[in-house]
Design an enzyme around this catalytic site. Structure first.
Site, PDB file in Angstrom:
ATOM      1  N   GLY A  43      11.791  90.089  27.591  1.00 26.86           N
ATOM      2  CA  GLY A  43      12.892  90.993  27.906  1.00 26.86           C
ATOM      3  C   GLY A  43      14.216  90.547  27.304  1.00 26.86           C
ATOM      4  O   GLY A  43      15.098  91.375  27.060  1.00 26.86           O
ATOM      5  N   GLU A  55      14.111  91.893  23.899  1.00 26.80           N
ATOM      6  CA  GLU A  55      14.268  93.348  24.012  1.00 26.80           C
ATOM      7  C   GLU A  55      15.711  93.740  24.320  1.00 26.80           C
ATOM      8  O   GLU A  55      16.212  94.746  23.808  1.00 26.80           O
ATOM      9  CB  GLU A  55      13.322  93.881  25.090  1.00 26.80           C
ATOM     10  CG  GLU A  55      11.876  93.747  24.664  1.00 26.80           C
ATOM     11  CD  GLU A  55      10.900  94.080  25.772  1.00 26.80           C
ATOM     12  OE1 GLU A  55      10.923  93.381  26.812  1.00 26.80           O
ATOM     13  OE2 GLU A  55      10.119  95.016  25.606  1.00 26.80           O
ATOM     14  N   GLU A 102       4.806  88.337  25.941  1.00 23.55           N
ATOM     15  CA  GLU A 102       4.190  89.006  27.108  1.00 23.55           C
ATOM     16  C   GLU A 102       2.672  88.897  27.118  1.00 23.55           C
ATOM     17  O   GLU A 102       2.052  88.822  28.183  1.00 23.55           O
ATOM     18  CB  GLU A 102       4.602  90.487  27.145  1.00 23.55           C
ATOM     19  CG  GLU A 102       6.049  90.731  27.557  1.00 23.55           C
ATOM     20  CD  GLU A 102       7.034  90.697  26.411  1.00 23.55           C
ATOM     21  OE1 GLU A 102       6.671  90.248  25.290  1.00 23.55           O
ATOM     22  OE2 GLU A 102       8.185  91.118  26.633  1.00 23.55           O
TER      23      GLU A 102
END
Ligand code: HXC
Length: 263
Positions: A112, A115, A135
């Site tokens: 994340g 991201e 992930e």
């Protein structure tokens, strides 16, 4: 207000520049839901603040952010994730913030965190920064746009390799691949200085033109070339209705600096 924030710090290091520092250093800035709530609140306030022209998001020397908060996610069920639309608040940055946002990435930008950087309009990083979408190692896949934005940034083959293996890539590679716009050889402070300087440059232009510039570049990610060029032309036409177009072009002819009204 700033005092209300527990997981982020906010400041104005230069006129027109809103700085947000992710501040959960003990958890390598893991992006928990409470942190994201604060981040969205700060972003909204900077976006609405006429004095702010550009935003910088950073972490510290060790981590931009080491991902979504794994300890928060571990017990999550499908029904809770689905009914509460887990991660949906993360879209605020990409979908609703109209002023430019620069990510200044030193240390880890994983999962994340990667991201979040990819959602920003510009990424600056240190050469030694560590990006990755790990992930797969946790039994899941990127959930905040990584499979889409990283693929657009580096192409399918490289994105597949990164997302399927979970292997990291360096800040230097991020620069070579066009993920990052600038790679700084120095430390977090040097990097942050560069990001703030660029934000200050942007904040020195007409707010109207800056918002339009971000909007038209973003359209290139959504529309066909023909639709995108047409969209750009309409917005370009529209800017002849702004005061700042008259101010900018008149100042050029008179060989002086424009004084924007942001109208
Ligand atoms: C929660 C985290 C965390 C995370 C680190 N910590 N990353 N907590 N969520 N993502 C915590 C650790 O548990 C530890 O807490 C403290 O931060 C310091 O981390 P260490 O592991 O001790 O540091 P180090 O040995 O230097 O290793 C750094 C690291 C490692 C390689 C970055 O922490 C790591 O692998 N983190 C997870 C990276 C990751 O898998 N990210 C993707 C998450 S999934 P304690 O209490 O022990 O001191 C994801 C999904 C996105 O992001 C999809 C939706 C957005």
């Amino acid at each position: 207000s700033s005092a209300a924030y527990e997981h982020i710090l906010i400041s104005t290091p230069k006129p027109g520049v809103g700085l947000i520092t992710l501040n959960r250093p003990k958890a390598l800035n893991a992006l928990s839901s409470p942190l994201f709530k604060e981040l969205n609140d700060a972003l909204t306030k900077y976006d609405e603040d006429e004095a702010i022209g550009a935003i910088v998001i950073t972490g510290n020397g060790k981590a931009f952010a080491a991902g979504a908060d794994i300890k928060e996610m571990a017990p999550l069920t499908f029904s809770a994730a689905y009914s509460n639309n887990f991660i949906a608040p993360w879209s605020h940055l990409a979908n609703s913030v109209r002023k430019p946002v620069i990510a200044a990435v030193a240390g880890y930008a994983l999962g994340g965190g990667c991201e979040l950087a990819l959602m920003c309009d510009v990424i600056y990083c240190t050469a030694s920064a560590t990006f990755g979408q790990p992930e797969i190692k946790l039994g899941v896949v990127p959930g905040a746009g990584g499979s889409q934005r990283l693929t657009r940034a580096v192409g399918k083959s490289k994105a597949m390799e990164l997302i399927l293996t979970g292997k990291n890539f360096s800040g230097r590679e991020a620069g070579e691949w066009g993920v990052a716009a600038k790679v700084v050889e120095g430390d977090h402070q040097a990097l942050l200085g560069e990001a703030i300087a660029t934000a200050e440059t942007i904040a020195g232009y007409s707010r109207v033109a800056v918002v339009a510039a971000k909007e038209v570049v973003n359209k290139s990610q959504e529309l066909s070339l023909r639709e995108g060029v047409e969209y750009e032309r309409r917005l370009f036409h529209g800017l002849f209705g702004s005061e700042d177009q008259k101010i900018g072009m008149k100042a050029f002819a008179e060989k002086r600096k424009p004084e924007w009204t942001n109208k």
